[in-house]
Design a protein around this motif. Sequence first.
Motif, PDB file in Angstrom:
ATOM      1  N   LEU A   1       0.829  18.263   5.630  1.00 12.21           N
ATOM      2  CA  LEU A   1       1.298  17.108   6.399  1.00 12.21           C
ATOM      3  C   LEU A   1       0.164  16.175   6.802  1.00 12.21           C
ATOM      4  CD1 LEU A   1       3.866  18.934   8.710  1.00 12.21           C
ATOM      5  CD2 LEU A   1       4.384  17.481   6.739  1.00 12.21           C
ATOM      6  N   THR A   2      -1.075  16.591   6.609  1.00 14.20           N
ATOM      7  CA  THR A   2      -2.229  15.767   7.001  1.00 14.20           C
ATOM      8  C   THR A   2      -3.126  15.505   5.793  1.00 14.20           C
ATOM      9  OG1 THR A   2      -3.402  17.776   7.704  1.00 14.20           O
ATOM     10  CG2 THR A   2      -2.234  16.545   9.396  1.00 14.20           C
ATOM     11  N   SER A   3      -2.508  15.331   4.641  1.00 11.25           N
ATOM     12  CA  SER A   3      -3.276  15.139   3.401  1.00 11.25           C
ATOM     13  C   SER A   3      -3.768  13.717   3.221  1.00 11.25           C
ATOM     14  CB  SER A   3      -2.405  15.521   2.198  1.00 11.25           C
ATOM     15  OG  SER A   3      -1.281  14.649   2.116  1.00 11.25           O
ATOM     16  N   GLY A   4      -3.396  12.809   4.132  1.00 12.23           N
ATOM     17  CA  GLY A   4      -3.806  11.414   4.018  1.00 12.23           C
ATOM     18  C   GLY A   4      -2.832  10.554   3.254  1.00 12.23           C
ATOM     19  N   GLN A   5      -1.706  11.126   2.810  1.00 12.61           N
ATOM     20  CA  GLN A   5      -0.751  10.376   2.014  1.00 12.61           C
ATOM     21  C   GLN A   5       0.426   9.842   2.827  1.00 12.61           C
ATOM     22  OE1 GLN A   5      -1.180   9.747  -1.512  1.00 12.61           O
ATOM     23  NE2 GLN A   5      -3.159  10.253  -0.611  1.00 12.61           N
ATOM     24  N   GLY A   6       0.493  10.183   4.090  1.00  9.14           N
ATOM     25  CA  GLY A   6       1.633   9.773   4.911  1.00  9.14           C
ATOM     26  C   GLY A   6       1.422   8.502   5.693  1.00  9.14           C
ATOM     27  N   GLY A   7       0.299   7.811   5.466  1.00  7.59           N
ATOM     28  CA  GLY A   7       0.052   6.570   6.188  1.00  7.59           C
ATOM     29  C   GLY A   7       0.014   6.794   7.690  1.00  7.59           C
ATOM     30  N   ASP A   8       0.499   5.804   8.436  1.00  3.38           N
ATOM     31  CA  ASP A   8       0.484   5.896   9.889  1.00  3.38           C
ATOM     32  C   ASP A   8       1.381   7.002  10.418  1.00  3.38           C
ATOM     33  OD1 ASP A   8      -1.340   3.894  10.156  1.00  3.38           O
ATOM     34  OD2 ASP A   8       0.092   2.324  10.701  1.00  3.38           O
ATOM     35  N   ASN A   9       2.312   7.504   9.603  1.00  3.20           N
ATOM     36  CA  ASN A   9       3.198   8.570  10.072  1.00  3.20           C
ATOM     37  C   ASN A   9       2.437   9.844  10.405  1.00  3.20           C
ATOM     38  OD1 ASN A   9       5.609   7.104   9.909  1.00  3.20           O
ATOM     39  ND2 ASN A   9       5.812   7.543   7.735  1.00  3.20           N
TER      40      ASN A   9
ATOM     41  N   PHE B   1      -3.733  -2.218   2.371  1.00  2.97           N
ATOM     42  CA  PHE B   1      -2.278  -2.041   2.269  1.00  2.97           C
ATOM     43  C   PHE B   1      -1.659  -1.793   3.641  1.00  2.97           C
ATOM     44  CE2 PHE B   1      -2.880  -0.174  -2.246  1.00  2.97           C
ATOM     45  CZ  PHE B   1      -2.949  -1.456  -2.773  1.00  2.97           C
ATOM     46  N   VAL B   2      -2.289  -0.938   4.427  1.00  2.06           N
ATOM     47  CA  VAL B   2      -1.762  -0.602   5.753  1.00  2.06           C
ATOM     48  C   VAL B   2      -1.658  -1.846   6.620  1.00  2.06           C
ATOM     49  CG1 VAL B   2      -2.241   0.653   7.888  1.00  2.06           C
ATOM     50  CG2 VAL B   2      -2.558   1.793   5.685  1.00  2.06           C
ATOM     51  N   THR B   3      -2.661  -2.709   6.544  1.00  2.00           N
ATOM     52  CA  THR B   3      -2.664  -3.919   7.369  1.00  2.00           C
ATOM     53  C   THR B   3      -1.616  -4.921   6.907  1.00  2.00           C
ATOM     54  OG1 THR B   3      -5.009  -3.655   7.909  1.00  2.00           O
ATOM     55  CG2 THR B   3      -4.063  -5.852   8.184  1.00  2.00           C
TER      56      THR B   3
ATOM     57  N   THR C   1       4.951  -9.459  -0.102  1.00  2.00           N
ATOM     58  CA  THR C   1       4.430  -8.881   1.148  1.00  2.00           C
ATOM     59  C   THR C   1       4.925  -7.459   1.365  1.00  2.00           C
ATOM     60  OG1 THR C   1       6.261  -9.648   2.554  1.00  2.00           O
ATOM     61  CG2 THR C   1       4.456 -11.186   2.159  1.00  2.00           C
ATOM     62  N   LEU C   2       5.813  -6.973   0.510  1.00  2.00           N
ATOM     63  CA  LEU C   2       6.333  -5.621   0.674  1.00  2.00           C
ATOM     64  C   LEU C   2       5.260  -4.618   0.265  1.00  2.00           C
ATOM     65  CD1 LEU C   2       8.689  -3.680   1.242  1.00  2.00           C
ATOM     66  CD2 LEU C   2       9.394  -3.975  -1.138  1.00  2.00           C
ATOM     67  N   VAL C   3       4.908  -3.706   1.174  1.00  2.00           N
ATOM     68  CA  VAL C   3       3.851  -2.733   0.917  1.00  2.00           C
ATOM     69  C   VAL C   3       4.373  -1.304   1.028  1.00  2.00           C
ATOM     70  CG1 VAL C   3       1.624  -1.846   1.713  1.00  2.00           C
ATOM     71  CG2 VAL C   3       2.060  -4.312   1.712  1.00  2.00           C
ATOM     72  N   ARG C   4       5.142  -1.014   2.047  1.00  2.00           N
ATOM     73  CA  ARG C   4       5.560   0.328   2.447  1.00  2.00           C
ATOM     74  C   ARG C   4       4.348   1.142   2.855  1.00  2.00           C
ATOM     75  NH1 ARG C   4      10.244   1.526   2.970  1.00  2.00           N
ATOM     76  NH2 ARG C   4       9.973   3.770   2.652  1.00  2.00           N
ATOM     77  N   GLY C   5       4.432   1.749   4.036  1.00  2.00           N
ATOM     78  CA  GLY C   5       3.260   2.315   4.674  1.00  2.00           C
ATOM     79  C   GLY C   5       2.733   3.607   4.094  1.00  2.00           C
ATOM     80  N   MET C   6       3.543   4.342   3.343  1.00  2.00           N
ATOM     81  CA  MET C   6       3.075   5.628   2.842  1.00  2.00           C
ATOM     82  C   MET C   6       1.973   5.437   1.801  1.00  2.00           C
ATOM     83  SD  MET C   6       4.827   7.750   4.536  1.00  2.00           S
ATOM     84  CE  MET C   6       6.397   8.311   5.168  1.00  2.00           C
ATOM     85  N   GLY C   7       0.960   6.286   1.880  1.00  2.00           N
ATOM     86  CA  GLY C   7      -0.163   6.168   0.962  1.00  2.00           C
ATOM     87  C   GLY C   7       0.089   6.748  -0.409  1.00  2.00           C
ATOM     88  N   TYR C   8       1.225   7.405  -0.613  1.00  2.00           N
ATOM     89  CA  TYR C   8       1.438   8.087  -1.893  1.00  2.00           C
ATOM     90  C   TYR C   8       2.091   7.233  -2.960  1.00  2.00           C
ATOM     91  CZ  TYR C   8       5.838   9.264   0.650  1.00  2.00           C
ATOM     92  OH  TYR C   8       6.982   9.232   1.390  1.00  2.00           O
ATOM     93  N   TYR C   9       2.489   5.997  -2.671  1.00  2.00           N
ATOM     94  CA  TYR C   9       3.151   5.173  -3.689  1.00  2.00           C
ATOM     95  C   TYR C   9       2.164   4.714  -4.754  1.00  2.00           C
ATOM     96  CZ  TYR C   9       7.284   5.033  -0.727  1.00  2.00           C
ATOM     97  OH  TYR C   9       8.383   5.383   0.018  1.00  2.00           O
ATOM     98  N   THR C  10       2.621   4.741  -6.011  1.00  2.00           N
ATOM     99  CA  THR C  10       1.740   4.407  -7.129  1.00  2.00           C
ATOM    100  C   THR C  10       2.287   3.302  -8.028  1.00  2.00           C
ATOM    101  OG1 THR C  10       2.785   6.111  -8.509  1.00  2.00           O
ATOM    102  CG2 THR C  10       0.837   6.769  -7.242  1.00  2.00           C
ATOM    103  N   GLY C  11       3.519   2.888  -7.849  1.00  2.00           N
ATOM    104  CA  GLY C  11       4.124   1.897  -8.741  1.00  2.00           C
ATOM    105  C   GLY C  11       5.090   1.002  -7.999  1.00  2.00           C
ATOM    106  N   GLN C  12       6.257   0.776  -8.584  1.00  2.00           N
ATOM    107  CA  GLN C  12       7.225  -0.111  -7.954  1.00  2.00           C
ATOM    108  C   GLN C  12       7.692   0.458  -6.612  1.00  2.00           C
ATOM    109  OE1 GLN C  12      10.428  -1.422 -10.494  1.00  2.00           O
ATOM    110  NE2 GLN C  12       9.050  -1.916 -12.184  1.00  2.00           N
TER     111      GLN C  12
END
Length: 423
Positions: free
Chosen positions: A50-58, A196-198, A283-294
């Motif tokens: 749960l703390t792998s860095g892929q969950g963004g601000d969550n 991306f987060v910003t 402007t659509l980013v989605r906060g999770m760090g695990y997204y890689t494509g669309q």
Amino acid sequence: MDNSPARGTRDLLPSAVATRDRVLGLIQDVYRQFGYQRIETPALERIERLTSGQGGDNEKLLFRILRRGLDEQVAEATALSDLVDLGLRYDLTVPLTRFYSQYRAELPQPFRSFQFGPVWRAERPQRGRYRQFYQCDIDLFGEASVLAEVELIEATTAALAAVGLAGTTVRLSDRRFLAALASGAGVPEEGQAGFFVTVDKLDRVGWSGVETELREERGLSAEVVRAVRDTIDALSDLSTDKVVDALADAVPNLPTAVAEDLATTVRCLGALPGDQRWLFDPTLVRGMGYYTGQIFEISHPDSSGSIAGGGRYDELVGRSLGTAVPACGFSIGFERIVDLVPAAPPAERLAVLFESDVPVERALAVARRLRAERDAVVSPIRRSGKFPAQLTRLEGWGFTGFLSVKADQDLTELPDVRPLRGN
């Protein structure tokens, strides 16, 4: 003693649960038609996952669970990692990738997964944001083409239509486009995750807040920030038939494969049935760090935030499995759509009112016969208090009709059911 639930959580009365069950049933029926199979994963996951860095601000909103067997007092310099080994899941995707990695050999390929369950985030409670809430997800593993993206979008828009939500808008973007935009504007690769987060905060803090954070916290120059904004502005509010060509002009370093994938998705979205519309949103980013494509979100005119969102995350499973697996998912904001769905007509709910001198077995037999004849919800209820007041209470509890049973009554034929409304 305060009997209220924990702050940021809710008790649900029977009427609310009935609505939620109805909405979930309609969604599940649609997803089943598309071939998605329901699975379940535990609420608890290992803290390192749960703390792998892929969950963004969550990940900052994670509820951590203390290890068993700790002393009441711990040494002052004890590290948090020595105290915690588990956490409550903040979404359904991270547990799903662990599930898929563990059971891949037993699952059909490609694998279509449907999940529904509670997740927890240490939010600041407010309207529409809770510390415990439910997510409703579909995910497709093993499909590398945009068939996955388009199928997920079609299934989710069909599910929303089934529960009565019309006029939705699908917003589309691509993390690879955003990475090319950032690189072309001069954002260094090591700073792109923070970039991306910003940018994801744009709808909350506006361009002024985003530009300030990019300069002061992300260390980008005013020239880089201006180049980012100019490109995004040039790609905003495009007609759908001009999206792909405009992307090639505005972001020359965009890989050809990305443009081709977007072109295919655009054609498929244009052919979807229903009254939903779609648009490309730079402007659509989605906060999770695990997204890689669309990536994609769905909005509704009566909701201030998105009611569904998702995207492709091809690298997340590989962290557990050691080999890359194409993966794409879509999550419905269940709490938000429950507040938006039109009210359903009340189901028939009947009370068998029996006097105190009526044997219990007689009352139960009448209720049993009534259920068989009317295919309705039937509850035996003992007569109490003043009759009009009891009928008023029954109506308030959701009953639609009643019949009375007395000890000396001939029940060869059941008495007529009388409606509650108007009594």
